[in-house]
Design an enzyme around this catalytic site. Structure first.
Site, PDB file in Angstrom:
ATOM      1  CB  CYS A  41       8.367  -5.796   8.430  1.00 32.19           C
ATOM      2  SG  CYS A  41       9.824  -4.756   8.325  1.00 32.19           S
ATOM      3  CB  CYS A  56       9.270  -3.759   5.340  1.00 27.28           C
ATOM      4  SG  CYS A  56      10.239  -4.784   6.416  1.00 27.28           S
ATOM      5  CG  ASP A  57       5.396  -3.970   4.318  1.00 23.38           C
ATOM      6  OD1 ASP A  57       6.081  -3.750   3.302  1.00 23.38           O
ATOM      7  OD2 ASP A  57       5.228  -5.101   4.789  1.00 23.38           O
TER       8      ASP A  57
END
Ligand code: NAP
Length: 308
Positions: free
Chosen positions: A135, A138-139
């Protein structure tokens, strides 16, 4: 005797918890079957920076903990069991968990999410959260100024690559063929960005590094040549699998394998609603899932009023 409810919600991600909050406030006394690994994909997300209301980054597990506590404060019953069987042939719908618990539901909200597909390498599992992610939203932030690879050739891979191109020093897409599966629009955007490099006809045979990712071992599928490619992050984007197995073909699915809905979370079976990643192949964000969970709850409430 089976637990009998107006609304049963299956799942424990943002869609499920939001649906539960709305159903509870509507006086519907919902029952949530949250599964064994409660909390969904956010449980493997580090810091969440894009969920409104949190000026500082919130760890994914903390965000889910807050949602669960909010449900509990509103009196939602949450059962940490996995629904393994569903009979949607007539109302009330009947459900059974792997623990043998049963429930009957006048309406059902399916919010079971989707799991990222992985390559299945031992090194991939070992380095998850240490440079291996599925992701970029997200990261990706943690790879600012670093060299990263994205594995896959579909829309998700290009979306990840385009997102990372704004942060990383270098983005290389590793694809197992010499043409992309992604839509032409995404291919055009990727080509136009001028910041994405390509490694064609290549499969990842190993992810290198002991505590952090240092590179990939690649095999060229045409020549058989094995090489090493240095990078500090690997984003695996080889598709998602919506969690629909327990439905055993009782709801119509779309071409992505997601539960087909009519734009108002209503599925092919009246009284069954679907929300979040299990029905949404496009956005897959915590906030969009939460929004869809809200819609499903409002639709379930409407359905119950019009069906006595
Ligand atoms: P996808 O279209 O199924 O693409 C998966 C990609 O991963 C393919 O290129 C596939 O290679 C590759 N792949 C699969 N298994 C692999 C393996 N073991 N090793 C290496 N490569 C592997 O999945 P997706 O990209 O997640 O998209 C899913 C759906 O969501 C699609 O319908 C897509 O259009 C939609 N979507 C849309 C958007 C958007 O419109 N912005 C964004 C994301 C997703 P092959 O090509 O060789 O099969």
């Amino acid at each position: 005797m089976a637990n009998s409810r107006s609304v049963v919600i299956i799942g424990s991600g943002p869609a499920a918890y939001t649906a539960a909050i709305y159903c509870s406030r509507a006086g519907l006394d919902p029952l949530v079957f949250g599964g064994v690994m409660m909390g969904g994909q956010l449980m493997i997300t580090t810091d969440v920076e894009n969920f409104p209301g949190f000026p500082e980054p919130v760890p994914g597990p903390d965000l889910m903990d807050r949602m669960r506590k909010q449900c509990e404060r509103l009196g939602v019953s949450i059962v940490p069991e996995l629904v393994s069987k569903a009979d949607l042939s007539r109302r009330p719908f009947r459900l059974e968990t792997t623990e043998g618990r049963t429930a009957e539901a006048e309406t059902l909200i399916v919010a079971t999410g989707a799991d990222a597909r992985w390559l299945g390498l031992e090194s991939e599992a070992r380095l998850k959260g240490r440079g291996v992610s599925a992701c970029a939203t997200c990261d990706g932030f943690f790879f600012k100024g670093k060299a990263v690879c994205v594995v896959g050739g579909g829309d998700s891979a290009l979306e990840e690559a385009l997102f990372l191109a704004r942060l990383a020093s270098k983005v290389t897409v590793v694809h197992r063929r010499s043409s992309l599966r992604a839509s032409q629009a995404m291919q055009d955007r990727a080509a136009k960005s001028g910041q994405i490099e390509w490694l064609w006809d290549s499969v990842v045979v190993d992810i290198l590094g002991s505590d952090a990712v240092t590179g990939l071992r690649l095999k060229n599928v045409k020549t058989g040549a094995v090489s090493t490619f240095p990078c500090q992050g690997v984003f695996v984007a080889v598709g998602h699998t919506p969690n629909t197995g327990f439905l055993a073909g009782q709801l119509k699915l779309d071409e992505n394998g997601c539960i087909a809905t009519d734009g108002r979370t209503r599925t092919s079976v009246p009284g069954v609603f679907a929300a979040g990643d299990v029905m949404d192949p496009h956005y897959r964000q915590a906030v969009t899932s939460a929004g869809l969970g809200c819609v499903a709850a409002l639709e379930a409430e409407r359905f119950l009023s019009s069906h006595g």
